[in-house]
Design a protein around this motif. Structure first.
Motif, PDB file in Angstrom:
ATOM      1  N   CYS A 113      22.423  46.376  48.107  1.00 34.01           N
ATOM      2  CA  CYS A 113      23.419  46.306  47.037  1.00 34.01           C
ATOM      3  C   CYS A 113      23.469  44.904  46.438  1.00 34.01           C
ATOM      4  O   CYS A 113      23.068  43.926  47.073  1.00 34.01           O
ATOM      5  N   LYS A 114      23.999  44.816  45.234  1.00 34.68           N
ATOM      6  CA  LYS A 114      24.345  43.520  44.672  1.00 34.68           C
ATOM      7  C   LYS A 114      25.566  43.002  45.429  1.00 34.68           C
ATOM      8  O   LYS A 114      26.470  43.772  45.768  1.00 34.68           O
ATOM      9  N   ALA A 115      25.587  41.694  45.672  1.00 38.56           N
ATOM     10  CA  ALA A 115      26.650  41.110  46.490  1.00 38.56           C
ATOM     11  C   ALA A 115      27.718  40.466  45.625  1.00 38.56           C
ATOM     12  O   ALA A 115      27.427  39.601  44.797  1.00 38.56           O
ATOM     13  N   GLY A 116      28.959  40.881  45.855  1.00 33.31           N
ATOM     14  CA  GLY A 116      30.090  40.316  45.140  1.00 33.31           C
ATOM     15  C   GLY A 116      31.010  39.547  46.075  1.00 33.31           C
ATOM     16  O   GLY A 116      31.168  39.909  47.250  1.00 33.31           O
ATOM     17  N   LEU A 117      31.608  38.497  45.539  1.00 32.31           N
ATOM     18  CA  LEU A 117      32.566  37.673  46.279  1.00 32.31           C
ATOM     19  C   LEU A 117      33.881  37.696  45.519  1.00 32.31           C
ATOM     20  O   LEU A 117      33.910  37.407  44.324  1.00 32.31           O
ATOM     21  N   ALA A 118      34.975  38.042  46.197  1.00 37.23           N
ATOM     22  CA  ALA A 118      36.282  38.110  45.547  1.00 37.23           C
ATOM     23  C   ALA A 118      37.142  36.916  45.912  1.00 37.23           C
ATOM     24  O   ALA A 118      37.207  36.512  47.078  1.00 37.23           O
ATOM     25  N   LEU A 119      37.802  36.363  44.893  1.00 36.65           N
ATOM     26  CA  LEU A 119      38.708  35.233  45.077  1.00 36.65           C
ATOM     27  C   LEU A 119      40.132  35.683  44.741  1.00 36.65           C
ATOM     28  O   LEU A 119      40.426  36.064  43.607  1.00 36.65           O
ATOM     29  N   ASN A 120      41.025  35.623  45.731  1.00 36.39           N
ATOM     30  CA  ASN A 120      42.432  35.914  45.489  1.00 36.39           C
ATOM     31  C   ASN A 120      43.067  34.801  44.658  1.00 36.39           C
ATOM     32  O   ASN A 120      42.529  33.688  44.584  1.00 36.39           O
ATOM     33  N   PRO A 121      44.231  35.047  44.053  1.00 35.16           N
ATOM     34  CA  PRO A 121      44.892  33.980  43.296  1.00 35.16           C
ATOM     35  C   PRO A 121      45.145  32.723  44.125  1.00 35.16           C
ATOM     36  O   PRO A 121      45.144  31.614  43.587  1.00 35.16           O
ATOM     37  N   GLY A 122      45.325  32.877  45.429  1.00 37.21           N
ATOM     38  CA  GLY A 122      45.570  31.723  46.283  1.00 37.21           C
ATOM     39  C   GLY A 122      44.320  31.124  46.915  1.00 37.21           C
ATOM     40  O   GLY A 122      44.411  30.177  47.684  1.00 37.21           O
ATOM     41  N   THR A 123      43.141  31.689  46.600  1.00 36.07           N
ATOM     42  CA  THR A 123      41.876  31.176  47.147  1.00 36.07           C
ATOM     43  C   THR A 123      41.354  30.061  46.253  1.00 36.07           C
ATOM     44  O   THR A 123      41.173  30.276  45.048  1.00 36.07           O
ATOM     45  N   PRO A 124      41.099  28.880  46.794  1.00 35.69           N
ATOM     46  CA  PRO A 124      40.567  27.799  45.951  1.00 35.69           C
ATOM     47  C   PRO A 124      39.222  28.179  45.345  1.00 35.69           C
ATOM     48  O   PRO A 124      38.377  28.764  46.029  1.00 35.69           O
ATOM     49  N   VAL A 125      39.025  27.867  44.095  1.00 38.18           N
ATOM     50  CA  VAL A 125      37.756  28.188  43.446  1.00 38.18           C
ATOM     51  C   VAL A 125      36.604  27.482  44.144  1.00 38.18           C
ATOM     52  O   VAL A 125      35.460  27.968  44.141  1.00 38.18           O
ATOM     53  N   GLU A 126      36.883  26.350  44.787  1.00 37.92           N
ATOM     54  CA  GLU A 126      35.835  25.608  45.501  1.00 37.92           C
ATOM     55  C   GLU A 126      35.241  26.409  46.649  1.00 37.92           C
ATOM     56  O   GLU A 126      34.139  26.103  47.120  1.00 37.92           O
ATOM     57  N   ALA A 127      35.947  27.445  47.117  1.00 35.87           N
ATOM     58  CA  ALA A 127      35.425  28.269  48.204  1.00 35.87           C
ATOM     59  C   ALA A 127      34.137  28.976  47.803  1.00 35.87           C
ATOM     60  O   ALA A 127      33.319  29.336  48.663  1.00 35.87           O
ATOM     61  N   ALA A 128      33.937  29.160  46.499  1.00 34.61           N
ATOM     62  CA  ALA A 128      32.738  29.844  46.023  1.00 34.61           C
ATOM     63  C   ALA A 128      31.528  28.926  45.932  1.00 34.61           C
ATOM     64  O   ALA A 128      30.391  29.398  45.910  1.00 34.61           O
ATOM     65  N   ALA A 129      31.769  27.619  45.891  1.00 38.48           N
ATOM     66  CA  ALA A 129      30.692  26.656  45.614  1.00 38.48           C
ATOM     67  C   ALA A 129      29.496  26.770  46.563  1.00 38.48           C
ATOM     68  O   ALA A 129      28.351  26.790  46.100  1.00 38.48           O
ATOM     69  N   PRO A 130      29.694  26.886  47.891  1.00 42.05           N
ATOM     70  CA  PRO A 130      28.532  26.957  48.780  1.00 42.05           C
ATOM     71  C   PRO A 130      27.812  28.308  48.743  1.00 42.05           C
ATOM     72  O   PRO A 130      26.769  28.472  49.379  1.00 42.05           O
ATOM     73  N   LEU A 131      28.374  29.266  47.998  1.00 46.89           N
ATOM     74  CA  LEU A 131      27.883  30.648  48.050  1.00 46.89           C
ATOM     75  C   LEU A 131      27.253  31.113  46.744  1.00 46.89           C
ATOM     76  O   LEU A 131      26.842  32.265  46.624  1.00 46.89           O
ATOM     77  N   LEU A 132      27.168  30.227  45.768  1.00 42.63           N
ATOM     78  CA  LEU A 132      26.745  30.640  44.428  1.00 42.63           C
ATOM     79  C   LEU A 132      25.339  31.224  44.382  1.00 42.63           C
ATOM     80  O   LEU A 132      25.038  32.056  43.526  1.00 42.63           O
TER      81      LEU A 132
END
Length: 229
Positions: A113-132
Motif C-alpha cells: 500500500c501507499k503509506a500515509g502519516l497522520a498528524l493530529n492538531p496537537g502533533t508538532p509538524v516537526e514530527a514528520a520531518a524524519p519520515l518524509l
C-alpha cells in the motif's frame, strides 16, 4: 495510482448511509469523487468505533477510484496486513499509534500500500520531518479525530503551509481531514493541500435515490478552490 498535485476530493463514507455503502460509493464516484475515504476507529485511540477489515473488503468492489483507509487505531501494526488484504490503496497511521512509526510505515509499504502519516492538531509538524522519505501522503487533521461534523481548526492552515515547505519536490500528497467545506477548502489548497476529505459537506442533502446533491456539493468545493487560485 500515479502521483499528481491536482486537487482531489475524497468523500468520507462516515457520513454516508451505513445501510447502503455500496450504492453510496457508486453514487458519489459517479458524481465526481476522486478518492473514497474510509475512517477506521477503534473506540480506544479515538472515542468512536467504526469499520473493520471485512467491511473494507466488502466495499472494495464498489470502488473504482482510490480506497483511502485512515487507521485511527492503536496498536496499528497488527492490523496492517488485514486492511491491505481488504484492498486499501492508501493506509494512513498516526504518529502516536505505536512506539515505532518508522517501522509502521515500512510495514504499510511492505504490504503493498501507499503509506500515509497522520498528524493530529496537537502533533508538532516537526514530527514528520524524519519520515518524509518514508511516506506517500501526510494527512493533516483539521479537527481532533474521532467524529465527523466537527468545527474546523484554523491553526492547521499554517501546519499545511509549513509541511508543504518541508516536503519540497518529494512526491508526497498533503491531505486535509476535518471540517472541509467550500469556505475552508480554498485555504487548505492555497497552503499546499491536494487531497481534501469531506464528509457531511459532500453527503448533505443527497441520497442513493437522489445523488445529484453529492455532485453539487463536490463542485461547490472545487469551484471555491478554483476561484481562489
Amino acid at each position: 495510482m500515479s502521483f499528481s498535485r491536482a486537487l482531489k476530493i475524497a468523500p468520507s463514507i462516515l457520513s454516508a448511509d451505513f445501510a447502503n455503502f455500496g450504492s453510496e460509493i457508486e453514487a458519489v464516484e459517479a458524481q465526481g469523487a476522486d478518492w473514497v475515504h474510509v475512517d477506521v476507529m477503534d473506540g480506544h485511540f479515538v472515542p468512536n468505533l467504526t469499520f473493520g477489515p471485512q467491511l473494507c473488503k466488502a466495499i472494495r468492489k464498489h470502488i473504482t477510484t482510490v480506497m483511502d483507509v485512515h487507521l485511527m487505531i492503536s496498536p496499528v501494526d497488527a492490523y496492517i496486513d488485514a486492511y491491505a488484504d481488504a484492498g486499501a490503496d492508501v493506509l494512513t497511521a498516526h504518529v502516536e499509534a505505536g512506539p515505532h512509526i518508522h517501522r509502521t510505515l515500512q510495514a504499510i509499504r511492505g504490504a503493498g500500500c501507499k503509506a500515509g502519516l497522520a498528524l493530529n492538531p496537537g502533533t508538532p509538524v516537526e514530527a514528520a520531518a524524519p519520515l518524509l522519505d518514508m511516506v506517500d501522503l501526510i494527512c493533516v487533521m483539521s479537527v481532533n479525530p474521532g467524529f465527523g461534523g466537527q468545527k474546523f481548526i484554523h491553526s492547521q492552515v499554517e501546519t499545511v503551509r509549513r509541511l508543504r515547505a518541508m516536503i519540497g519536490d518529494r512526491p508526497v500528497h498533503i491531505e486535509v481531514d476535518g471540517g472541509v467545506t467550500p469556505e475552508t477548502a480554498p485555504l487548505m489548497q492555497a497552503a499546499g493541500a491536494d487531497v481534501l476529505v469531506a464528509g457531511s459537506a459532500v453527503f448533505k442533502g443527497g441520497s442513493v435515490a437522489d445523488p445529484a446533491p453529492y455532485g453539487h456539493n463536490i463542485r461547490a468545493i472545487r469551484t471555491a478552490c478554483d476561484v481562489l487560485v
